[in-house]
Design a protein around this motif. Structure first.
Motif, PDB file in Angstrom:
ATOM      1  N   UNK A   1    -153.307 -22.039  -6.079  1.00  0.00           N
ATOM      2  CA  UNK A   1    -153.712 -22.397  -4.721  1.00  0.00           C
ATOM      3  C   UNK A   1    -153.321 -21.310  -3.715  1.00  0.00           C
ATOM      4  N   UNK A   2    -152.103 -20.757  -3.876  1.00  0.00           N
ATOM      5  CA  UNK A   2    -151.657 -19.703  -2.959  1.00  0.00           C
ATOM      6  C   UNK A   2    -152.524 -18.470  -3.052  1.00  0.00           C
ATOM      7  N   UNK A   3    -152.903 -18.099  -4.269  1.00  0.00           N
ATOM      8  CA  UNK A   3    -153.734 -16.905  -4.453  1.00  0.00           C
ATOM      9  C   UNK A   3    -155.121 -17.104  -3.845  1.00  0.00           C
ATOM     10  N   UNK A   4    -155.675 -18.289  -4.031  1.00  0.00           N
ATOM     11  CA  UNK A   4    -157.012 -18.544  -3.465  1.00  0.00           C
ATOM     12  C   UNK A   4    -156.980 -18.458  -1.939  1.00  0.00           C
ATOM     13  N   UNK A   5    -155.929 -19.010  -1.352  1.00  0.00           N
ATOM     14  CA  UNK A   5    -155.811 -18.948   0.112  1.00  0.00           C
ATOM     15  C   UNK A   5    -155.703 -17.500   0.579  1.00  0.00           C
ATOM     16  N   UNK A   6    -154.875 -16.730  -0.094  1.00  0.00           N
ATOM     17  CA  UNK A   6    -154.682 -15.334   0.316  1.00  0.00           C
ATOM     18  C   UNK A   6    -155.979 -14.527   0.182  1.00  0.00           C
ATOM     19  N   UNK A   7    -156.741 -14.784  -0.875  1.00  0.00           N
ATOM     20  CA  UNK A   7    -157.937 -13.989  -1.130  1.00  0.00           C
ATOM     21  C   UNK A   7    -159.132 -14.390  -0.267  1.00  0.00           C
ATOM     22  N   UNK A   8    -159.264 -15.693   0.022  1.00  0.00           N
ATOM     23  CA  UNK A   8    -160.500 -16.148   0.673  1.00  0.00           C
ATOM     24  C   UNK A   8    -160.338 -16.576   2.123  1.00  0.00           C
ATOM     25  N   UNK A   9    -159.138 -16.906   2.563  1.00  0.00           N
ATOM     26  CA  UNK A   9    -159.023 -17.305   3.959  1.00  0.00           C
ATOM     27  C   UNK A   9    -159.379 -16.165   4.931  1.00  0.00           C
ATOM     28  N   UNK A  10    -159.150 -14.892   4.592  1.00  0.00           N
ATOM     29  CA  UNK A  10    -159.602 -13.822   5.495  1.00  0.00           C
ATOM     30  C   UNK A  10    -161.097 -13.868   5.797  1.00  0.00           C
ATOM     31  N   UNK A  11    -161.879 -14.449   4.890  1.00  0.00           N
ATOM     32  CA  UNK A  11    -163.311 -14.591   5.154  1.00  0.00           C
ATOM     33  C   UNK A  11    -163.536 -15.520   6.357  1.00  0.00           C
ATOM     34  N   UNK A  12    -162.825 -16.625   6.366  1.00  0.00           N
ATOM     35  CA  UNK A  12    -162.915 -17.571   7.487  1.00  0.00           C
ATOM     36  C   UNK A  12    -162.334 -16.956   8.757  1.00  0.00           C
ATOM     37  N   UNK A  13    -161.223 -16.239   8.615  1.00  0.00           N
ATOM     38  CA  UNK A  13    -160.625 -15.577   9.778  1.00  0.00           C
ATOM     39  C   UNK A  13    -161.600 -14.564  10.382  1.00  0.00           C
ATOM     40  N   UNK A  14    -162.327 -13.869   9.529  1.00  0.00           N
ATOM     41  CA  UNK A  14    -163.299 -12.888  10.019  1.00  0.00           C
ATOM     42  C   UNK A  14    -164.401 -13.573  10.820  1.00  0.00           C
ATOM     43  N   UNK A  15    -164.813 -14.764  10.384  1.00  0.00           N
ATOM     44  CA  UNK A  15    -165.835 -15.502  11.126  1.00  0.00           C
ATOM     45  C   UNK A  15    -165.330 -15.865  12.517  1.00  0.00           C
ATOM     46  N   UNK A  16    -164.071 -16.308  12.592  1.00  0.00           N
ATOM     47  CA  UNK A  16    -163.494 -16.681  13.887  1.00  0.00           C
ATOM     48  C   UNK A  16    -163.378 -15.461  14.797  1.00  0.00           C
ATOM     49  N   UNK A  17    -162.920 -14.357  14.242  1.00  0.00           N
ATOM     50  CA  UNK A  17    -162.795 -13.133  15.038  1.00  0.00           C
ATOM     51  C   UNK A  17    -164.155 -12.674  15.569  1.00  0.00           C
ATOM     52  N   UNK A  18    -165.152 -12.726  14.713  1.00  0.00           N
ATOM     53  CA  UNK A  18    -166.483 -12.284  15.124  1.00  0.00           C
ATOM     54  C   UNK A  18    -167.011 -13.151  16.255  1.00  0.00           C
ATOM     55  N   UNK A  19    -166.760 -14.472  16.176  1.00  0.00           N
ATOM     56  CA  UNK A  19    -167.226 -15.381  17.218  1.00  0.00           C
ATOM     57  C   UNK A  19    -166.675 -15.013  18.584  1.00  0.00           C
ATOM     58  N   UNK A  20    -165.383 -14.737  18.661  1.00  0.00           N
ATOM     59  CA  UNK A  20    -164.797 -14.356  19.943  1.00  0.00           C
ATOM     60  C   UNK A  20    -165.235 -12.982  20.392  1.00  0.00           C
ATOM     61  N   UNK A  21    -165.360 -12.092  19.437  1.00  0.00           N
ATOM     62  CA  UNK A  21    -165.672 -10.703  19.776  1.00  0.00           C
ATOM     63  C   UNK A  21    -167.085 -10.552  20.347  1.00  0.00           C
TER      64      UNK A  21
END
Length: 607
Positions: free
Chosen positions: A129-149
């Motif tokens: 579970x920890x590895x999946x979060x580390x590998x794939x959560x940046x994808x969601x973070x990138x979506x959030x960053x793009x929205x604000x940017x």
């Protein structure tokens, strides 16, 4: 850089950042133990927990990304609001909240992977579970960053790269030192900013369109102005559901909206690690019960408003948008003045030439409400009838849904609100990003580093967590910088939510309610959920598979292994992966040895 920031803008933004920084400092000052850093000391106030949960739940992805998708697909997305409240708040708090809180306290779990690992007495489950979060959560973070940017770029004329860097640095500044206490304090403040902005945005939109009923009626009457490409997918207007059916391209939109957006995101919220951990921050069930109405109202306002405004922006632009000019290609409804128009621009005084679409290298054609006709000449001097009028929002956003909400805000609303809305988006982005990066850091520090180095039970390595936050931040910035395609914000969010649902949800819910769920069953279920989801994204779902490119290599150019079977290439992986993961958990658990009775009695106390 071509910045349009005034000194007043700068002072207001600075004041907001100082307030956020002060709250982050309060969280840092109150962070003394591992429990403080990881679960806020397990003593959060219900209001703080509810607003923090909502602010983490709702990000720029919901406001800009899904609001823009509503501008393109229409009010069918309001079903996502209903599912968000029913599943994301009522079901999550009343059904899952207390068992999660109780189990987390009894087993001493500080993170979502640790909760799963402790329940199943499995290092493998926690590391998985920890590895999946580390590998794939940046994808969601990138979506959030793009929205604000993208909003900062539209509102202030700041370069995309500069705005992106700004978001990253501000978030890192208080997440890295402060832990979950800082995150929850700032989330609450940011949630209040979001509420004020959404209330005004909703009021302005309806009042500028003459009220609720006239606004919805006008939008309904625009159904014949839906762009041809969307009509071909089954779009029936911005106040109607797409055409339902199976086996023809004309049903693609229904399957996209229902499976990828409503089910993928609506169900996926139940297994979001950064949200589940909120249940472990309160002392008792009483705090969870008190948080339900606050969370429900917050979610209703935060997701209902952008979906309504996104759809209604089509009516606003058709009534008040900047005038466009062109030549009628097809008359749609002469009585209403609705026509399909080839857009034109003035090449020299009195001479007009077609506007070329840079993506297709063909003349741009758009639906239009024609307001005026006049005689003119084309570039060769030949006479033509030039028409002027206004179009739906997606035309002004140049066909990019992610730009619909920013374009509406900068065009329709007063400039001062642009600053307020910027703070709202900054709040939405920072509240979600801070929780995401905190979750990435704890997944690496607590669930990977400590477990793999054989140091469970000790104080977590906060330094490792903080380094992991920086790495996660860099991964997210890299993705956001390099991927800026059509509705990427909503797509990345849906992918991550679907992955979490298929991988975690059966093991999580089974671990809370089913004594017979076993370690082997949980591991098998998580493996099947993740494998099927990734395989579907790589080989079947056309948008994602064609962007990755493996499927073209395998099939010799097709965008999906099922490209010849209509509708399958738009079905979301969650429809296949989640049922298979549930079935796997049940079958493998029944066939394997249950956990020992003493451990199960600890997980499921009788009182």
């Amino acid at each position: 850089m071509n910045a349009n920031l005034t000194w007043i803008d700068s002072i207001v933004i600075l004041g907001y950042l100082l307030a956020t920084g002060y709250l982050g400092w309060l969280g840092y000052r109150g962070t003394r133990t591992a429990a403080d850093f990881l679960v806020g000391g397990r003593s959060a106030h219900p209001v703080v927990m509810a607003v923090s949960y909502g602010a983490t739940f709702i990000s720029t992805a919901a406001i800009v990304g899904f609001g823009g998708v509503a501008g393109m697909f229409g009010m069918s997305l309001l079903w996502l609001t209903f599912v968000n409240i029913l599943v994301g708040i009522l079901l999550a708090f009343t059904l899952l909240g207390e068992p999660t809180r109780r189990l987390g306290h009894h087993l001493g779990a500080h993170t979502f992977p640790e909760l799963l690992g402790a329940r199943y007495q499995s290092k493998g489950v926690q590391v998985f579970a920890g590895a999946l979060i580390f590998l794939f959560m940046p994808l969601y973070s990138a979506a959030v960053m793009t929205g604000g940017t993208v909003f900062v770029v539209a509102q202030f004329g700041v370069d995309f790269e500069v705005a992106l860097l700004l978001f990253a640095l501000i978030t890192a500044a208080y997440v890295i030192p402060g832990g979950l206490k800082a995150v929850m304090y700032t989330d609450t403040f940011q949630g209040l900013v979001m509420i004020l902005a959404m209330v005004y945005l909703l009021w302005f939109t309806y009042s500028s369109l003459g009220g609720v009923t006239p606004a919805h009626q006008y939008l309904t009457d625009m159904a014949d102005l839906v762009p041809p490409t969307l009509k071909a997918m089954g779009h029936q207007g911005w106040t109607a559901m797409p055409v339902f059916g199976w086996g023809a391209p004309g049903y693609d939109l229904w399957w996209t909206v229902i499976t990828a957006i409503i089910l993928g995101v609506g169900i996926g919220v139940l297994a979001q690690p950064q949200l589940v951990v909120r249940f472990m921050t309160v002392r008792s069930r009483r705090e969870l019960d008190r948080a339900v109405p606050i969370g429900a109202v917050f979610i209703l306002l935060m997701v209902g408003t952008p979906y309504l405004v996104g759809s209604l922006s089509n009516a606003w632009f058709a009534q008040h948008g900047p005038l466009l000019k062109g030549q009628v290609v097809t008359q749609i409804d002469a009585a209403k003045g609705h026509a399909l128009v080839g857009l034109m621009k003035e090449s020299s005084p009195g001479r007009w030439e077609p506007v070329i679409n840079p993506k297709t290298s063909k003349p741009t054609v758009a639906p239009m409400v024609v307001a005026r006709r006049e005689a003119a000449q084309d570039a060769a001097g030949l006479p033509l009838e030039l028409v002027s009028g206004r179009s739906p929002a997606v035309v002004y956003a140049k066909g990019e849904p992610d730009r619909i909400i920013p374009t509406f805000i900068t065009t329709a609303l007063p400039r001062w609100f642009g600053l307020v809305f910027f703070l709202c988006l900054l709040a939405a982005a920072m509240s979600t990003l801070s929780s995401q990066f905190h979750t990435i850091g704890t997944a690496v520090g607590r669930d990977l580093y400590e477990r793999l180095t054989g140091k469970p039970g000790r104080e977590p390595s906060v330094l490792v967590m903080r380094i992991a936050i920086v790495i996660g931040l860099l991964m997210s910035v890299t993705i956001s910088y390099n991927v800026r395609e059509e509705y990427v914000i909503a797509r990345f969010t849906a992918i991550f939510f679907g992955l979490c649902a298929a991988t975690f949800l059966p093991a999580y819910v089974g671990g809370l309610f089913w004594r017979r769920a076993t370690r082997a069953g949980a591991l098998a279920s998580m493996t099947v959920g993740l494998s099927v989801s990734l395989s579907w994204l790589l080989l079947i779902k056309a948008k994602e598979a064609s962007a990755i490119g493996l499927v073209q290599w395998v099939t010799g150019g097709k965008t999906s292994l099922l490209a010849d079977y209509p509708n399958w290439p738009v079905v979301d992986p969650i429809i296949i992966a989640l049922p298979l993961a549930i079935l796997t958990l049940v079958l493998v658990s029944v066939l394997t040895r249950p956990a020992d009775t003493r451990h199960l009695n600890l997980c499921f106390p009788k009182t």
